[in-house]
Design a protein around this motif. Structure first.
Motif, PDB file in Angstrom:
ATOM      1  N   LEU A  96       0.837  -1.200   0.000  1.00 11.85           N
ATOM      2  CA  LEU A  96       0.000   0.000   0.000  1.00 11.85           C
ATOM      3  C   LEU A  96       0.877   1.257   0.000  1.00 11.85           C
ATOM      4  CD1 LEU A  96      -3.121   0.578   2.277  1.00 11.85           C
ATOM      5  CD2 LEU A  96      -1.509   2.411   1.777  1.00 11.85           C
ATOM      6  N   GLY A  97       1.884   1.280   0.881  1.00 12.24           N
ATOM      7  CA  GLY A  97       2.757   2.446   0.964  1.00 12.24           C
ATOM      8  C   GLY A  97       3.564   2.664  -0.303  1.00 12.24           C
ATOM      9  N   LEU A  98       4.082   1.578  -0.895  1.00 14.13           N
ATOM     10  CA  LEU A  98       4.842   1.689  -2.137  1.00 14.13           C
ATOM     11  C   LEU A  98       3.947   2.158  -3.276  1.00 14.13           C
ATOM     12  CD1 LEU A  98       7.381   1.368  -3.784  1.00 14.13           C
ATOM     13  CD2 LEU A  98       6.951  -1.103  -3.913  1.00 14.13           C
ATOM     14  N   THR A  99       2.728   1.656  -3.322  1.00 11.19           N
ATOM     15  CA  THR A  99       1.766   2.115  -4.327  1.00 11.19           C
ATOM     16  C   THR A  99       1.509   3.609  -4.193  1.00 11.19           C
ATOM     17  OG1 THR A  99       0.669  -0.042  -4.377  1.00 11.19           O
ATOM     18  CG2 THR A  99      -0.586   1.844  -5.186  1.00 11.19           C
ATOM     19  N   SER A 100       1.343   4.065  -2.949  1.00  8.71           N
ATOM     20  CA  SER A 100       1.113   5.487  -2.712  1.00  8.71           C
ATOM     21  C   SER A 100       2.308   6.317  -3.165  1.00  8.71           C
ATOM     22  CB  SER A 100       0.828   5.728  -1.230  1.00  8.71           C
ATOM     23  OG  SER A 100       0.578   7.091  -0.973  1.00  8.71           O
ATOM     24  N   ALA A 101       3.519   5.842  -2.871  1.00 10.70           N
ATOM     25  CA  ALA A 101       4.727   6.568  -3.270  1.00 10.70           C
ATOM     26  C   ALA A 101       4.849   6.640  -4.785  1.00 10.70           C
ATOM     27  CB  ALA A 101       5.957   5.898  -2.663  1.00 10.70           C
ATOM     28  N   VAL A 102       4.603   5.525  -5.464  1.00 10.28           N
ATOM     29  CA  VAL A 102       4.676   5.501  -6.926  1.00 10.28           C
ATOM     30  C   VAL A 102       3.596   6.402  -7.520  1.00 10.28           C
ATOM     31  CG1 VAL A 102       4.323   4.040  -8.966  1.00 10.28           C
ATOM     32  CG2 VAL A 102       5.724   3.223  -7.057  1.00 10.28           C
ATOM     33  N   MET A 103       2.423   6.363  -6.941  1.00 12.03           N
ATOM     34  CA  MET A 103       1.331   7.200  -7.414  1.00 12.03           C
ATOM     35  C   MET A 103       1.707   8.680  -7.303  1.00 12.03           C
ATOM     36  SD  MET A 103      -2.599   7.015  -6.059  1.00 12.03           S
ATOM     37  CE  MET A 103      -3.896   8.052  -6.740  1.00 12.03           C
ATOM     38  N   GLY A 104       2.285   9.055  -6.174  1.00 10.72           N
ATOM     39  CA  GLY A 104       2.693  10.438  -5.986  1.00 10.72           C
ATOM     40  C   GLY A 104       3.798  10.852  -6.941  1.00 10.72           C
ATOM     41  N   GLN A 105       4.786   9.970  -7.132  1.00 10.06           N
ATOM     42  CA  GLN A 105       5.902  10.302  -8.012  1.00 10.06           C
ATOM     43  C   GLN A 105       5.457  10.427  -9.469  1.00 10.06           C
ATOM     44  OE1 GLN A 105       8.774  11.213  -7.074  1.00 10.06           O
ATOM     45  NE2 GLN A 105       9.872  11.279  -9.024  1.00 10.06           N
ATOM     46  N   LEU A 106       4.611   9.516  -9.912  1.00  7.98           N
ATOM     47  CA  LEU A 106       4.128   9.580 -11.294  1.00  7.98           C
ATOM     48  C   LEU A 106       3.277  10.829 -11.524  1.00  7.98           C
ATOM     49  CD1 LEU A 106       3.208   5.833 -12.005  1.00  7.98           C
ATOM     50  CD2 LEU A 106       5.252   7.099 -12.722  1.00  7.98           C
ATOM     51  N   TRP A 107       2.483  11.190 -10.531  1.00  8.91           N
ATOM     52  CA  TRP A 107       1.701  12.421 -10.656  1.00  8.91           C
ATOM     53  C   TRP A 107       2.626  13.637 -10.680  1.00  8.91           C
ATOM     54  CZ3 TRP A 107      -2.668  14.338 -12.146  1.00  8.91           C
ATOM     55  CH2 TRP A 107      -3.057  15.626 -11.734  1.00  8.91           C
ATOM     56  N   PHE A 108       3.675  13.609  -9.872  1.00  6.17           N
ATOM     57  CA  PHE A 108       4.657  14.699  -9.852  1.00  6.17           C
ATOM     58  C   PHE A 108       5.345  14.836 -11.209  1.00  6.17           C
ATOM     59  CE2 PHE A 108       9.035  16.184  -9.078  1.00  6.17           C
ATOM     60  CZ  PHE A 108       8.772  17.414  -8.484  1.00  6.17           C
ATOM     61  N   LEU A 109       5.531  13.690 -11.903  1.00  7.72           N
ATOM     62  CA  LEU A 109       6.178  13.709 -13.217  1.00  7.72           C
ATOM     63  C   LEU A 109       5.230  14.105 -14.341  1.00  7.72           C
ATOM     64  CD1 LEU A 109       8.379  10.492 -12.927  1.00  7.72           C
ATOM     65  CD2 LEU A 109       9.120  12.876 -12.717  1.00  7.72           C
ATOM     66  N   GLY A 110       3.948  14.249 -14.029  1.00 10.74           N
ATOM     67  CA  GLY A 110       3.020  14.768 -15.019  1.00 10.74           C
ATOM     68  C   GLY A 110       2.091  13.768 -15.658  1.00 10.74           C
ATOM     69  N   LEU A 111       2.100  12.499 -15.216  1.00 15.88           N
ATOM     70  CA  LEU A 111       1.191  11.521 -15.804  1.00 15.88           C
ATOM     71  C   LEU A 111      -0.228  11.732 -15.279  1.00 15.88           C
ATOM     72  CD1 LEU A 111       3.973  10.111 -16.393  1.00 15.88           C
ATOM     73  CD2 LEU A 111       2.731   7.944 -16.152  1.00 15.88           C
ATOM     74  N   PRO A 112      -1.256  11.487 -16.107  1.00 14.61           N
ATOM     75  CA  PRO A 112      -2.641  11.626 -15.637  1.00 14.61           C
ATOM     76  C   PRO A 112      -3.025  10.463 -14.726  1.00 14.61           C
ATOM     77  CG  PRO A 112      -2.614  10.817 -17.880  1.00 14.61           C
ATOM     78  CD  PRO A 112      -1.189  11.138 -17.535  1.00 14.61           C
ATOM     79  N   LEU A 113      -3.950  10.713 -13.829  1.00 15.16           N
ATOM     80  CA  LEU A 113      -4.385   9.670 -12.901  1.00 15.16           C
ATOM     81  C   LEU A 113      -5.061   8.516 -13.630  1.00 15.16           C
ATOM     82  CD1 LEU A 113      -5.688  11.727  -9.837  1.00 15.16           C
ATOM     83  CD2 LEU A 113      -3.654  10.281  -9.965  1.00 15.16           C
ATOM     84  N   GLU A 114      -5.674   8.787 -14.761  1.00 14.32           N
ATOM     85  CA  GLU A 114      -6.294   7.714 -15.543  1.00 14.32           C
ATOM     86  C   GLU A 114      -5.268   6.677 -15.983  1.00 14.32           C
ATOM     87  OE1 GLU A 114      -8.825  11.328 -15.841  1.00 14.32           O
ATOM     88  OE2 GLU A 114      -6.684  10.893 -16.062  1.00 14.32           O
ATOM     89  N   THR A 115      -4.022   7.088 -16.120  1.00 21.73           N
ATOM     90  CA  THR A 115      -2.934   6.160 -16.458  1.00 21.73           C
ATOM     91  C   THR A 115      -2.264   5.618 -15.213  1.00 21.73           C
ATOM     92  OG1 THR A 115      -2.503   7.359 -18.511  1.00 21.73           O
ATOM     93  CG2 THR A 115      -0.747   5.922 -17.703  1.00 21.73           C
ATOM     94  N   ILE A 116      -2.144   6.469 -14.189  1.00 23.55           N
ATOM     95  CA  ILE A 116      -1.434   6.091 -12.966  1.00 23.55           C
ATOM     96  C   ILE A 116      -2.139   4.963 -12.227  1.00 23.55           C
ATOM     97  CG2 ILE A 116      -0.755   6.896 -10.671  1.00 23.55           C
ATOM     98  CD1 ILE A 116      -0.243   9.641 -11.902  1.00 23.55           C
ATOM     99  N   VAL A 117      -3.464   5.051 -12.105  1.00 26.38           N
ATOM    100  CA  VAL A 117      -4.206   4.065 -11.307  1.00 26.38           C
ATOM    101  C   VAL A 117      -4.051   2.647 -11.857  1.00 26.38           C
ATOM    102  CG1 VAL A 117      -6.496   3.332 -10.548  1.00 26.38           C
ATOM    103  CG2 VAL A 117      -5.834   5.741 -10.367  1.00 26.38           C
ATOM    104  N   PRO A 118      -4.255   2.389 -13.166  1.00 22.98           N
ATOM    105  CA  PRO A 118      -4.027   1.030 -13.674  1.00 22.98           C
ATOM    106  C   PRO A 118      -2.584   0.560 -13.485  1.00 22.98           C
ATOM    107  CG  PRO A 118      -5.286   2.306 -15.261  1.00 22.98           C
ATOM    108  CD  PRO A 118      -4.809   3.268 -14.223  1.00 22.98           C
ATOM    109  N   LEU A 119      -1.621   1.484 -13.640  1.00 25.22           N
ATOM    110  CA  LEU A 119      -0.220   1.114 -13.433  1.00 25.22           C
ATOM    111  C   LEU A 119       0.030   0.700 -11.987  1.00 25.22           C
ATOM    112  CD1 LEU A 119       1.697   3.844 -15.499  1.00 25.22           C
ATOM    113  CD2 LEU A 119       1.424   1.412 -16.059  1.00 25.22           C
TER     114      LEU A 119
END
Length: 355
Positions: A96-119
């Motif tokens: 859960l924590g690693l998923t949250s960290a990856v989610m935050g980093q990918l959002w920081f890099l500019g990816l849309p959440l529609e792509t981040i969530v499936p990843l």
């Protein structure tokens, strides 16, 4: 296709077995189950908290309670199936924590959440598969494996995000994660939990797969000789656990509008406590999903009542640990007391499949 294997019947087993409880009618059998005891304890806890804790018996409190136990409830569903097979997954909170960290980093890099969530969901499945392969292919104990990956995955979360917190997620997503049902205070996520609970409940209690899980937990060697693919079954359970833990990580991040590496630190103990409180045997082969749902609500109710009573977070951790110990010790004490009441019956261990 694996042949059907009848699940072992016992005081803590699936509630639909024919030898589930002493004879005397359906109602008597249901009342004799461990799940009925858990639900009874839940009702008593709610009544006592309503009298002794100001502001407890309100729809607002119920809504916050559901949000508080969302991650626990989601992760407890696959954890139930894993523990029934005699295994355990202690890496769920770190996933859960690693998923949250990856989610935050990918959002920081500019990816849309529609792509981040499936990843993120795919990442959780891969992390669960790593656990499963180490257990099934390498033949390592799941306790040792998931303790190791618990530290590994949490460490990777800190490597990715460090001490930073990403909190600028779109309001449409963060408010959507806590959206209420109509005019009520009940969050819509309860529908997701209910839907997944139905799916996992059907698999466990109404399919040959579920009966195979009980057989594996009772005696995996016998299950293997019966034609059940023990390794593949356990592998897919760990994959499901990883994916659902990642889903919980997505909801956790959006619910609190904060992606952090330390999100849900220590949550695995609450998940295991809820599963064992719900009547699942730590040794495998016994348990039922309705009891686990009751265990999740019981744990959440106790914690919410103590929070409203201004009890410190340290005390809440003590309570969680105490409930975990009780849920492990109590069934064995009850089993031994029952054996002592039968002097003509040879004494047997509370469960023969201790790991």
């Amino acid at each position: 296709m694996a042949p059907e294997v009848t699940a072992p019947s016992s005081g803590q087993g699936a509630p639909f077995g024919p030898d589930r409880a002493p004879r005397g009618g359906t109602l008597r059998r249901l009342l004799a189950t461990r799940e009925a005891s858990v639900l009874g304890a839940l009702v008593v806890t709610v009544i006592l908290a309503s009298f002794w804790v100001d502001g407890f018996f309100t729809d607002r409190t119920a809504g916050f309670l559901i949000l508080d136990v969302t991650a626990i409830a989601l992760i407890a569903l696959p954890m139930t199936l894993i523990v029934i097979t005699g295994e355990i997954d202690l890496s769920v909170a770190s996933i859960l924590g690693l998923t949250s960290a990856v989610m935050g980093q990918l959002w920081f890099l500019g990816l849309p959440l529609e792509t981040i969530v499936p990843l993120c969901l795919a990442l959780g499945a891969v992390l669960g598969a790593i656990n499963g392969l180490l257990v099934t292919v390498a033949g390592l104990p799941s306790l040792a494996v998931t303790i190791g990956t618990m530290a590994l995955y949490r460490g990777l979360a800190y490597v990715i995000l460090g001490d930073r917190a990403v909190a600028d997620f779109p309001r449409s997503w963060t408010s959507g994660a806590t959206q209420r049902l109509g005019e009520t205070a009940i969050p819509w996520v309860v529908l997701l939990i209910a839907a997944l609970a139905v799916v996992f409940g059907i698999v466990l209690h109404a399919t040959p797969i579920g009966r195979s899980l009980y057989a594996i937990g009772s005696n995996d060697e016998a299950a293997r000789f019966a034609g059940i693919s023990v390794r593949m079954t356990k592998l897919w359970l760990f994959v499901a656990s990883g994916a659902v833990s990642a889903l919980a990580g997505v909801f956790w991040t959006l619910q609190y509008s904060s992606a952090r590496a330390d999100n849900a630190f220590g949550l695995e103990l609450s998940v295991v406590a809820a599963v064992l409180l719900g009547g699942v045997s730590i040794f495998g082969g016994l348990g039922a999903l309705p009891g686990v749902i009751g265990g999740v609500l019981l744990l959440g109710t106790i914690r919410k009542a103590l929070e409203l009573a201004d009890v410190s977070s340290d005390t809440l951790s003590v309570v969680t640990g105490l409930l975990l110990v009780i849920s492990v010790v109590a069934p064995n004490i009850v089993a031994r007391l029952k054996e002592r009441r039968r002097p003509d019956t040879p004494s047997v261990p509370a469960h023969s499949n201790q790991r």
